[in-house]
Design a protein around this motif. Structure first.
Motif, PDB file in Angstrom:
ATOM      1  N   VAL A 167      13.032  49.573  82.325  1.00  0.00           N
ATOM      2  CA  VAL A 167      14.383  49.397  81.764  1.00  0.00           C
ATOM      3  C   VAL A 167      14.454  48.111  80.944  1.00  0.00           C
ATOM      4  O   VAL A 167      15.044  48.082  79.854  1.00  0.00           O
ATOM      5  CB  VAL A 167      15.435  49.390  82.891  1.00  0.00           C
ATOM      6  N   ILE A 168      13.832  47.042  81.446  1.00  0.00           N
ATOM      7  CA  ILE A 168      13.805  45.781  80.698  1.00  0.00           C
ATOM      8  C   ILE A 168      13.085  45.968  79.367  1.00  0.00           C
ATOM      9  O   ILE A 168      13.511  45.473  78.321  1.00  0.00           O
ATOM     10  CB  ILE A 168      13.112  44.680  81.529  1.00  0.00           C
ATOM     11  N   GLY A 169      11.982  46.713  79.409  1.00  0.00           N
ATOM     12  CA  GLY A 169      11.246  46.977  78.173  1.00  0.00           C
ATOM     13  C   GLY A 169      12.078  47.753  77.163  1.00  0.00           C
ATOM     14  O   GLY A 169      12.086  47.432  75.965  1.00  0.00           O
ATOM     15  N   PHE A 170      12.799  48.772  77.643  1.00  0.00           N
ATOM     16  CA  PHE A 170      13.653  49.546  76.742  1.00  0.00           C
ATOM     17  C   PHE A 170      14.781  48.685  76.178  1.00  0.00           C
ATOM     18  O   PHE A 170      15.151  48.809  74.999  1.00  0.00           O
ATOM     19  CB  PHE A 170      14.232  50.750  77.483  1.00  0.00           C
ATOM     20  N   LYS A 178      12.094  39.662  69.359  1.00  0.00           N
ATOM     21  CA  LYS A 178      10.689  39.326  69.125  1.00  0.00           C
ATOM     22  C   LYS A 178      10.183  38.343  70.166  1.00  0.00           C
ATOM     23  O   LYS A 178       9.105  37.773  70.011  1.00  0.00           O
ATOM     24  CB  LYS A 178      10.522  38.716  67.734  1.00  0.00           C
ATOM     25  N   SER A 179      10.953  38.161  71.243  1.00  0.00           N
ATOM     26  CA  SER A 179      10.595  37.214  72.303  1.00  0.00           C
ATOM     27  C   SER A 179      10.509  37.945  73.630  1.00  0.00           C
ATOM     28  O   SER A 179      11.374  38.768  73.959  1.00  0.00           O
ATOM     29  CB  SER A 179      11.635  36.090  72.396  1.00  0.00           C
ATOM     30  N   LEU A 180       9.467  37.657  74.376  1.00  0.00           N
ATOM     31  CA  LEU A 180       9.282  38.255  75.688  1.00  0.00           C
ATOM     32  C   LEU A 180      10.402  37.814  76.606  1.00  0.00           C
ATOM     33  O   LEU A 180      10.633  36.604  76.785  1.00  0.00           O
ATOM     34  CB  LEU A 180       7.921  37.830  76.256  1.00  0.00           C
ATOM     35  N   LEU A 181      11.115  38.785  77.177  1.00  0.00           N
ATOM     36  CA  LEU A 181      12.289  38.509  78.011  1.00  0.00           C
ATOM     37  C   LEU A 181      13.321  37.662  77.261  1.00  0.00           C
ATOM     38  O   LEU A 181      14.056  36.895  77.871  1.00  0.00           O
ATOM     39  CB  LEU A 181      11.880  37.827  79.329  1.00  0.00           C
ATOM     40  N   TRP A 182      13.320  37.801  75.954  1.00  0.00           N
ATOM     41  CA  TRP A 182      14.259  37.091  75.079  1.00  0.00           C
ATOM     42  C   TRP A 182      14.062  35.567  75.139  1.00  0.00           C
ATOM     43  O   TRP A 182      14.923  34.811  74.714  1.00  0.00           O
ATOM     44  CB  TRP A 182      15.700  37.422  75.427  1.00  0.00           C
ATOM     45  N   VAL A 183      12.916  35.116  75.653  1.00  0.00           N
ATOM     46  CA  VAL A 183      12.680  33.674  75.837  1.00  0.00           C
ATOM     47  C   VAL A 183      11.407  33.208  75.142  1.00  0.00           C
ATOM     48  O   VAL A 183      11.411  32.208  74.413  1.00  0.00           O
ATOM     49  CB  VAL A 183      12.603  33.318  77.340  1.00  0.00           C
ATOM     50  N   VAL A 184      10.285  33.924  75.345  1.00  0.00           N
ATOM     51  CA  VAL A 184       8.975  33.496  74.840  1.00  0.00           C
ATOM     52  C   VAL A 184       8.661  34.231  73.539  1.00  0.00           C
ATOM     53  O   VAL A 184       8.402  35.441  73.558  1.00  0.00           O
ATOM     54  CB  VAL A 184       7.869  33.769  75.874  1.00  0.00           C
ATOM     55  N   PRO A 185       8.671  33.556  72.385  1.00  0.00           N
ATOM     56  CA  PRO A 185       8.377  34.227  71.111  1.00  0.00           C
ATOM     57  C   PRO A 185       6.920  34.708  71.069  1.00  0.00           C
ATOM     58  O   PRO A 185       6.006  33.985  71.450  1.00  0.00           O
ATOM     59  CB  PRO A 185       8.626  33.139  70.057  1.00  0.00           C
ATOM     60  N   LEU A 186       6.730  35.944  70.587  1.00  0.00           N
ATOM     61  CA  LEU A 186       5.396  36.513  70.440  1.00  0.00           C
ATOM     62  C   LEU A 186       5.289  37.177  69.068  1.00  0.00           C
ATOM     63  O   LEU A 186       6.221  37.849  68.623  1.00  0.00           O
ATOM     64  CB  LEU A 186       5.114  37.551  71.540  1.00  0.00           C
TER      65      LEU A 186
END
Length: 496
Positions: A167-170, A178-186
């Protein structure tokens, strides 16, 4: 409070799974270091001091039973031996190879004791202590410290954890972050908490297989006794079919990772379980159960199709177009790139103990040809993308053999139980004249979750031939826990 006291070990083992899967998919040692050692220590403490007790036992009786079973389990001693193999190189560091420009050759420094396991860089090798010991402690805790109901509860919690990650992925896809968990930019594509799509693909494919087995077990009223069947039939419809939610979510998530291996393997897992249902279950259940299963399958297909359309996986068709027999053979055999060949050569020169954890990227250049150096892989080039050969190169046949022995220690009791179930089914079939009864076919007597776990874990093994799922502690921990917990569905057969 009473529930927590009874299941305190389940909670702490599950905490390991949650930490690995939510902390960057288990790939950030700097973030895992403050958490994982403590969770592992607490899981070990509660295994020894507060295991689940049977209704006829006191806590002291339960402790003695657990201690006795652990002393008899080869996995206990193999885990201790593997721990020693991983700790010794921290005090026997060789250092990285150096290229001698004058002699135009590589110089490989020798460790203080060349007859003991060594490593190149202690900090890098120490990462393996965050992978294998926690996973093996979790497996021992599940195998010996949990009763059958505790094992089933832990598996269900793992499935719902996978569903929540899906669900988090969706949600991340829908927001376009563009950030993992809206925190870590990748910069690269990611899904849920996994920065590497193939790790995410292996994780969700495995959890999908486990969830499917759990749902199939309850929805088909596949029981080993009439008393249990009566209790099962009285359950609420939504309670019996609750596992269809994590099954659908994790299947769609495996597709959404855009991992070619996950797309192929999750589809094959689904096909294998569907074939089993059609040939060995469908004819042996009531009409009402058939209707419910058919409705569940239609709902599964509908939800999966709608999800794929809603999330608009633009790269999905592109990844599918690259799947071919030649591409799969090239990836598995390693002929398409230099990594497997280099790993084999490193292993030949350091066959006993290998070059230590994460030693492959330090040693690979001296085994590469000039043509390899021209096309050297930068991103992802620190791995062989074949777990077996990387572990052989880095841990040698002693370390790799110990890992294989740990797997056999987990699998062999399941195979023994399976053989006993088959023998028992033949005994029952001679007494039962009804050819449509569950006892009339030996395969039907094998619990569905056991079949699903075998299929799911085998899929991960296949994935490891062309990638590195076992270098992700989230996948590794769930893989061993699936094998350790599936006896929760295996009936106890009385010995004569």
């Amino acid at each position: 409070m009473n529930w927590f006291v009874r299941n305190v070990l389940v909670v702490h083992v599950m905490a390991l799974v949650v930490a690995f899967s939510w902390i960057h998919g288990g790939t950030r040692p700097d973030l895992l270091l403050p958490v994982i050692p403590w969770l592992t220590a607490f899981a070990l403490l509660f295994l020894i001091g507060f295991p689940q007790a049977k209704s006829t036992e006191t806590l002291m009786d339960a402790r003695q039973r657990v201690w006795r079973s652990m002393r008899r389990d080869p996995l206990t001693y193999l885990s201790l031996f593997l721990l020693a193999l991983l700790v010794l190189p921290l005090f026997n560091v060789a250092g990285p190879p150096v290229f001698d420009g004058a002699a135009q050759s590589w110089v490989n420094p020798k460790p203080l004791y060349d007859w003991l396991p060594s490593c190149v860089v202690a900090d890098q090798h120490a990462v393996l202590l965050l992978w294998f010991p926690p996973a093996l402690v979790a497996a021992l805790a599940a195998r010996h410290g949990l009763l059958k109901r505790g094992k089933r509860l832990l598996i269900e919690m793992i499935c719902w954890n996978g569903a929540l990650l899906a669900v988090i992925g969706f949600a991340q896809m829908m927001t376009g972050t563009k950030s993992l968990l809206w925190v870590v930019p990748l910069d690269s594509y990611f899904f849920a908490t996994f920065g590497y799509p193939n790790f995410a693909g292996a994780f969700f494919t495995l959890v999908f297989a486990i969830s499917a087995g759990s749902w199939m077990y309850e929805s088909t009223l596949f029981m080993q006794s009439e008393q249990v069947a009566i209790v099962q039939s009285q359950k609420n419809f939504f309670v019996k079919h609750r596992m269809i939610a994590p099954m659908v979510l994790t299947f769609v998530a495996a597709m959404a990772t855009l991992s070619r291996a996950a797309i192929l393997l999750s589809a094959m897992v689904l096909a294998a379980l569907a074939i089993y249902m059609i040939f060995f279950v469908w004819r042996r259940i009531s009409k009402g159960a058939q209707i419910k299963i058919f409705a569940g399958i239609i709902a599964f297909i509908g939800i999966a199709a709608i999800s794929l359309m809603v999330f608009k996986l633009d790269g999905f068709k592109e990844e599918l177009s690259t799947l071919s027999y030649d591409a799969i053979v090239s990836r598995v055999s390693g002929k398409g790139y230099y990594h497997v060949r280099v790993a084999k050569e490193i292993y030949k020169d350091h066959a006993v103990f290998g070059v230590g954890g994460w030693g492959y990227p330090h040693y690979q250049m001296q085994y590469m040809t000039p043509e390899d150096l021209k096309h050297m892989q930068i991103q992802g080039g620190a791995n062989v993308h074949n777990d077996s050969w990387q572990f052989l190169a880095e841990q040698g046949y002693v370390g790799f053999g110990t890992l294989v022995a740990c797997v056999l220690a987990l699998v062999m009791p399941l195979l023994v139980s399976l053989v006993r179930l088959v023998i028992k089914s033949f005994t029952l079939s001679k007494k039962d004249a009804d050819k449509n009864s569950p006892a009339s076919h030996w395969l039907y007597c094998i619990p569905l979750p056991l079949i699903a776990v075998f299929i799911g874990t085998f899929a991960t093994l296949c994935h490891s031939l062309g990638d590195l799922p076992f270098r992700d502690p989230a996948v590794l921990t769930i893989w061993v826990l699936a094998l350790a917990c599936v006896p929760g569905w295996i009936p106890v057969l009385k010995r004569k």
